[in-house]
Every structure is written in structure tokens, then in C-alpha cells.
Design an enzyme around this catalytic site. Structure first.
Site, PDB file in Angstrom:
ATOM      1  N   ASP A  76       0.872  -1.166   0.000  1.00 15.31           N
ATOM      2  CA  ASP A  76       0.000   0.000   0.000  1.00 15.31           C
ATOM      3  C   ASP A  76       0.922   1.233   0.000  1.00 15.31           C
ATOM      4  O   ASP A  76       2.114   1.123   0.314  1.00 15.31           O
ATOM      5  CB  ASP A  76      -0.856  -0.036   1.271  1.00 15.31           C
ATOM      6  CG  ASP A  76      -1.599   1.247   1.493  1.00 15.31           C
ATOM      7  OD1 ASP A  76      -2.287   1.691   0.563  1.00 15.31           O
ATOM      8  OD2 ASP A  76      -1.496   1.821   2.596  1.00 15.31           O
TER       9      ASP A  76
ATOM     10  N   ASP B 194      -0.213   5.173   0.732  1.00 13.17           N
ATOM     11  CA  ASP B 194      -0.474   6.244   1.696  1.00 13.17           C
ATOM     12  C   ASP B 194      -0.564   5.688   3.112  1.00 13.17           C
ATOM     13  O   ASP B 194      -1.380   4.810   3.389  1.00 13.17           O
ATOM     14  CB  ASP B 194      -1.757   6.987   1.320  1.00 13.17           C
ATOM     15  CG  ASP B 194      -1.580   7.675  -0.019  1.00 13.17           C
ATOM     16  OD1 ASP B 194      -0.689   8.538  -0.101  1.00 13.17           O
ATOM     17  OD2 ASP B 194      -2.297   7.338  -0.970  1.00 13.17           O
TER      18      ASP B 194
ATOM     19  N   GLU C 213      -0.799  11.350   4.485  1.00 15.98           N
ATOM     20  CA  GLU C 213      -2.174  11.849   4.583  1.00 15.98           C
ATOM     21  C   GLU C 213      -2.282  13.216   5.264  1.00 15.98           C
ATOM     22  O   GLU C 213      -2.714  14.187   4.643  1.00 15.98           O
ATOM     23  CB  GLU C 213      -3.084  10.823   5.288  1.00 15.98           C
ATOM     24  CG  GLU C 213      -3.262   9.512   4.526  1.00 15.98           C
ATOM     25  CD  GLU C 213      -4.101   9.631   3.246  1.00 15.98           C
ATOM     26  OE1 GLU C 213      -4.386  10.758   2.822  1.00 15.98           O
ATOM     27  OE2 GLU C 213      -4.456   8.585   2.681  1.00 15.98           O
TER      28      GLU C 213
ATOM     29  N   GLY D 125      -9.429  10.042  -3.568  1.00 16.83           N
ATOM     30  CA  GLY D 125      -9.613  11.482  -3.372  1.00 16.83           C
ATOM     31  C   GLY D 125     -10.941  12.004  -3.896  1.00 16.83           C
ATOM     32  O   GLY D 125     -11.631  12.781  -3.213  1.00 16.83           O
TER      33      GLY D 125
ATOM     34  N   GLU E 160     -13.688  10.297  -4.420  1.00 15.36           N
ATOM     35  CA  GLU E 160     -14.740   9.692  -3.587  1.00 15.36           C
ATOM     36  C   GLU E 160     -14.809  10.426  -2.238  1.00 15.36           C
ATOM     37  O   GLU E 160     -15.881  10.633  -1.678  1.00 15.36           O
ATOM     38  CB  GLU E 160     -14.435   8.210  -3.349  1.00 15.36           C
ATOM     39  CG  GLU E 160     -14.542   7.326  -4.584  1.00 15.36           C
ATOM     40  CD  GLU E 160     -13.315   7.357  -5.503  1.00 15.36           C
ATOM     41  OE1 GLU E 160     -12.396   8.173  -5.289  1.00 15.36           O
ATOM     42  OE2 GLU E 160     -13.286   6.550  -6.452  1.00 15.36           O
ATOM     43  N   ARG E 161     -13.641  10.837  -1.730  1.00 13.22           N
ATOM     44  CA  ARG E 161     -13.584  11.533  -0.428  1.00 13.22           C
ATOM     45  C   ARG E 161     -14.248  12.905  -0.526  1.00 13.22           C
ATOM     46  O   ARG E 161     -14.936  13.326   0.397  1.00 13.22           O
ATOM     47  CB  ARG E 161     -12.118  11.642   0.018  1.00 13.22           C
ATOM     48  CG  ARG E 161     -11.940  12.117   1.447  1.00 13.22           C
ATOM     49  CD  ARG E 161     -10.521  11.858   1.927  1.00 13.22           C
ATOM     50  NE  ARG E 161     -10.214  10.450   1.857  1.00 13.22           N
ATOM     51  CZ  ARG E 161      -9.018   9.948   1.487  1.00 13.22           C
ATOM     52  NH1 ARG E 161      -8.024  10.750   1.183  1.00 13.22           N
ATOM     53  NH2 ARG E 161      -8.834   8.644   1.438  1.00 13.22           N
TER      54      ARG E 161
ATOM     55  N   ALA F  36      -6.464  19.550  -9.453  1.00  5.67           N
ATOM     56  CA  ALA F  36      -5.699  20.665  -8.851  1.00  5.67           C
ATOM     57  C   ALA F  36      -5.003  20.176  -7.587  1.00  5.67           C
ATOM     58  O   ALA F  36      -3.831  20.506  -7.322  1.00  5.67           O
ATOM     59  CB  ALA F  36      -6.641  21.812  -8.534  1.00  5.67           C
ATOM     60  N   LYS F  37      -5.704  19.366  -6.815  1.00 11.56           N
ATOM     61  CA  LYS F  37      -5.120  18.800  -5.586  1.00 11.56           C
ATOM     62  C   LYS F  37      -3.900  17.938  -5.909  1.00 11.56           C
ATOM     63  O   LYS F  37      -2.872  17.999  -5.236  1.00 11.56           O
ATOM     64  CB  LYS F  37      -6.197  17.997  -4.849  1.00 11.56           C
ATOM     65  CG  LYS F  37      -5.713  17.190  -3.682  1.00 11.56           C
ATOM     66  CD  LYS F  37      -5.491  15.753  -4.087  1.00 11.56           C
ATOM     67  CE  LYS F  37      -4.704  15.009  -3.063  1.00 11.56           C
ATOM     68  NZ  LYS F  37      -4.480  13.611  -3.442  1.00 11.56           N
TER      69      LYS F  37
ATOM     70  N   THR G 154      -5.052   2.969  -3.713  1.00 19.92           N
ATOM     71  CA  THR G 154      -6.215   3.674  -4.262  1.00 19.92           C
ATOM     72  C   THR G 154      -5.848   5.069  -4.731  1.00 19.92           C
ATOM     73  O   THR G 154      -6.685   5.778  -5.277  1.00 19.92           O
ATOM     74  CB  THR G 154      -7.340   3.798  -3.213  1.00 19.92           C
ATOM     75  OG1 THR G 154      -6.828   4.506  -2.107  1.00 19.92           O
ATOM     76  CG2 THR G 154      -7.825   2.462  -2.780  1.00 19.92           C
TER      77      THR G 154
ATOM     78  N   ASP H  43      -1.661  -0.087   6.232  1.00 17.41           N
ATOM     79  CA  ASP H  43      -1.640   0.730   7.447  1.00 17.41           C
ATOM     80  C   ASP H  43      -3.036   0.989   8.008  1.00 17.41           C
ATOM     81  O   ASP H  43      -3.140   1.630   9.052  1.00 17.41           O
ATOM     82  CB  ASP H  43      -1.010   2.100   7.165  1.00 17.41           C
ATOM     83  CG  ASP H  43      -1.925   2.948   6.300  1.00 17.41           C
ATOM     84  OD1 ASP H  43      -2.255   2.508   5.179  1.00 17.41           O
ATOM     85  OD2 ASP H  43      -2.349   4.026   6.754  1.00 17.41           O
TER      86      ASP H  43
HETATM   87  C1  XBP Z   1      -5.168   6.216   0.337  1.00 13.53           C
HETATM   88  C2  XBP Z   1      -6.268   6.948  -0.261  1.00 13.53           C
HETATM   89  C3  XBP Z   1      -6.022   7.993  -1.245  1.00 13.53           C
HETATM   90  C4  XBP Z   1      -5.290   9.196  -0.704  1.00 13.53           C
HETATM   91  C5  XBP Z   1      -5.487  10.372  -1.616  1.00 13.53           C
HETATM   92  O1  XBP Z   1      -4.778   5.212  -0.543  1.00 13.53           O
HETATM   93  O2  XBP Z   1      -7.396   6.675   0.042  1.00 13.53           O
HETATM   94  O3  XBP Z   1      -7.258   8.404  -1.733  1.00 13.53           O
HETATM   95  O4  XBP Z   1      -5.808   9.568   0.546  1.00 13.53           O
HETATM   96  O5  XBP Z   1      -5.038  10.083  -2.892  1.00 13.53           O
HETATM   97  P1  XBP Z   1      -3.773   3.977  -0.145  1.00 13.53           P
HETATM   98  P2  XBP Z   1      -5.852  10.501  -4.194  1.00 13.53           P
HETATM   99  O6  XBP Z   1      -3.612   3.936   1.338  1.00 13.53           O
HETATM  100  O7  XBP Z   1      -4.477   2.772  -0.728  1.00 13.53           O
HETATM  101  O8  XBP Z   1      -2.494   4.256  -0.865  1.00 13.53           O
HETATM  102  O9  XBP Z   1      -6.377  11.884  -3.954  1.00 13.53           O
HETATM  103  O10 XBP Z   1      -4.826  10.451  -5.296  1.00 13.53           O
HETATM  104  O11 XBP Z   1      -6.958   9.501  -4.341  1.00 13.53           O
HETATM  105 MG    MG Z   2      -2.981   3.293   3.263  1.00 15.41          MG
END
Ligand code: XBP
Ligand code: MG
Length: 250
Positions: A10, A12, A19, A54, A56-57, A85-86, A124, A184
């Protein structure tokens, strides 16, 4: 017993603490650029992390904080534009060296390469974000260390669904018994375990209270010889996690 062939990482929260001081900050910059007064505080972001991806968030945030906006025409395009942009802001932060790898990650990747194990990323997050994280922390050549970067919208359903892990193993031509996952978060382990994978967890501030009862081992980090890891659940003899410790789990 099956032979270990690949480590699936994974990104992030696992490879790096991206994050709180990375993605969150980049989202806020994008909102400000767009003239929106949305402020994703450290606390609020912890709640928003329930949803992976991102785009979806952002939608999840709108549902709870600005429900009327969900009715808006061209919502898809607004979400996509904000997310693009993010991503640009996030990549700038990476290029500026603002995000480093977690302790032990580089060592474990190097040990795995020496042991001729396959490395892959299963995430993701957006592919460009992964590539820039690898480049900025390990160097451009390190992209070649990875046989596969499975990322972002490549599967329609993101973690906690197993799809991205199933996609990765299919691409690599491997079975779950030949791989081990590093995650994580609860969303991450739900995804990896439902894909049939043994999973090592390294926690962080956002995930330390998540349910990791299905993990092979839970650590506060991989650790390094000069920076010992703490075992939160499970067992290891060494004070940091390396290839030997992986083989002990197999
Ligand atoms: C973590 C996520 C990601 C990031 C943001 O993914 O959920 O959406 O928070 O990245 P992982 P994006 O732990 O599976 O790596 O804005 O590019 O989606
Ligand atoms: Mg993660």
C-alpha cells in the site's frame, strides 16, 4: 507451503506518512484556489479517511457538509477539477521533498531486491502521485524496482473491496499464497485479507485504533536497526522488520 514471491505495498500511510501533511494540505490548497471556504482540519480528515480515493472523499464530504451541492449540475466535473488541482499541489510538495519514506521502508525494499522478490504497489491513490513519491524519495531509477504499480481508478471499486489486490495478483500471475501485503489501515487490510493475503500492518496516528485482528503482525512501523519497531500484536524476535521476519510469517 507456498513459496514467497512478491511483496505488495500500500502507499499512503504505509510507504510514507502522506495523509495529514500531504494529501490533506493539497486538498485544502485546491479548495482555496477554487474560492471555496472548505477547511479539512486534521480531525475532520481523520473522519474523511473512512472513504478511500480522493474524488470519492470529496463527494463523501459534500454528503455530510454541503448536501445541496450534490444536486448541482456538472458536479462530476467540479470534483474532477478539484481533484486534478489537488494532485498538482501534492506533486509539488513531493518535488519539494516535503514527504519522506517511513523508517525501514527503503531498507526492506532493498532487502527484497537482494532476495530477488517481486515488488508491487497496490493503492487507491492516483498513479502520478505514486510515481512522484517513488521518484522523490528513492530516485527516478527506483520506478524500475517495481514490477507493477496498481493504482487509482484502474478498478471501479476501491479498497476496502479486494479488487485492486486481485487485479495486481492477476497481472503478476501470482496466487495470494505467494504474496504478502503491507498496509496501514482497516480499509487496507479489509481489501488485502478479502483478496486472501497475509498482511503486515504498520500503524499511524490516524489508524492506530483500527481493527487489525486479521493481521499477521501489527507494528508501529517497520523500524530500523537504530530505530526499533514496537510490536502491537503478534510476535517477532528482531527489533525491526525485515525479510527474515517475513519468512517467519510464512
Ligand atoms: C489512500 C487513499 C487515497 C489518498 C489520496 O490510498 O485513500 O485516496 O488519501 O489520494 P492507499 P488521491 O492507502 O491505498 O495508498 O487523492 O490520489 O486519491
Ligand atoms: Mg494506506
Amino acid at each position: 507451503m507456498s513459496e514467497l514471491k512478491a511483496l505488495l505495498f500500500d502507499v499512503d500511510g504505509t510507504l510514507a506518512h502522506t495523509e495529514r501533511d500531504g494529501h490533506r494540505v493539497a486538498f485544502n490548497k485546491a479548495f482555496k484556489d477554487a474560492g471555496l471556504d472548505w477547511d479539512w482540519t486534521v480531525g475532520l480528515y481523520g473522519e474523511l479517511l473512512k472513504v478511500t480515493g480522493g474524488k470519492e472523499r470529496i463527494r463523501f464530504f459534500l454528503k455530510s457538509h454541503h448536501p445541496l451541492m450534490l444536486e448541482r449540475e456538472h458536479l462530476d466535473s467540479l470534483v474532477r477539477t478539484l481533484h486534478e488541482a489537488k494532485t498538482i499541489h501534492y506533486i509539488t510538495m513531493l518535488k519539494n521533498g516535503e514527504i519522506t519514506l517511513r523508517a525501514g521502508v527503503k531498507r526492506l525494499l532493498e532487502e527484497a531486491r537482494t532476495a530477488k522478490l517481486i515488488l508491487a504497489v497496490v493503492t487507491t491513490t492516483t498513479p502520478e502521485s505514486v510515481e512522484h513519491l517513488i521518484e522523490s524519495t528513492l530516485g527516478k531509477d527506483a520506478l524500475d524496482w517495481f514490477s507493477l504499480l496498481a493504482a487509482g481508478d484502474i478498478v471501479p471499486t476501491k479498497k476496502p473491496a479486494p479488487d485492486i489486490y486481485l487485479y495486481a495478483m492477476d497481472k503478476l500471475g501470482l496466487t495470494p499464497e505467494q504474496c504478502i501485503a503491507f498496509e496501514d489501515s482497516e480499509n487496507g487490510i479489509r481489501s488485502s485479507v478479502s483478496a486472501g493475503l497475509k498482511t503486515v500492518i504498520t500503524t499511524n496516528d490516524y489508524t492506530v485504533d483500527d481493527d487489525f485482528s486479521d493481521a499477521a503482525i501489527v507494528l508501529d512501523g517497520l523500524g530500523d536497526p537504530d530505530c526499533p519497531a514496537r510490536v502491537l500484536s503478534g510476535h517477532m524476535d528482531n527489533n525491526y522488520f525485515g525479510i527474515e521476519e517475513i519468512y517467519q510469517l510464512f
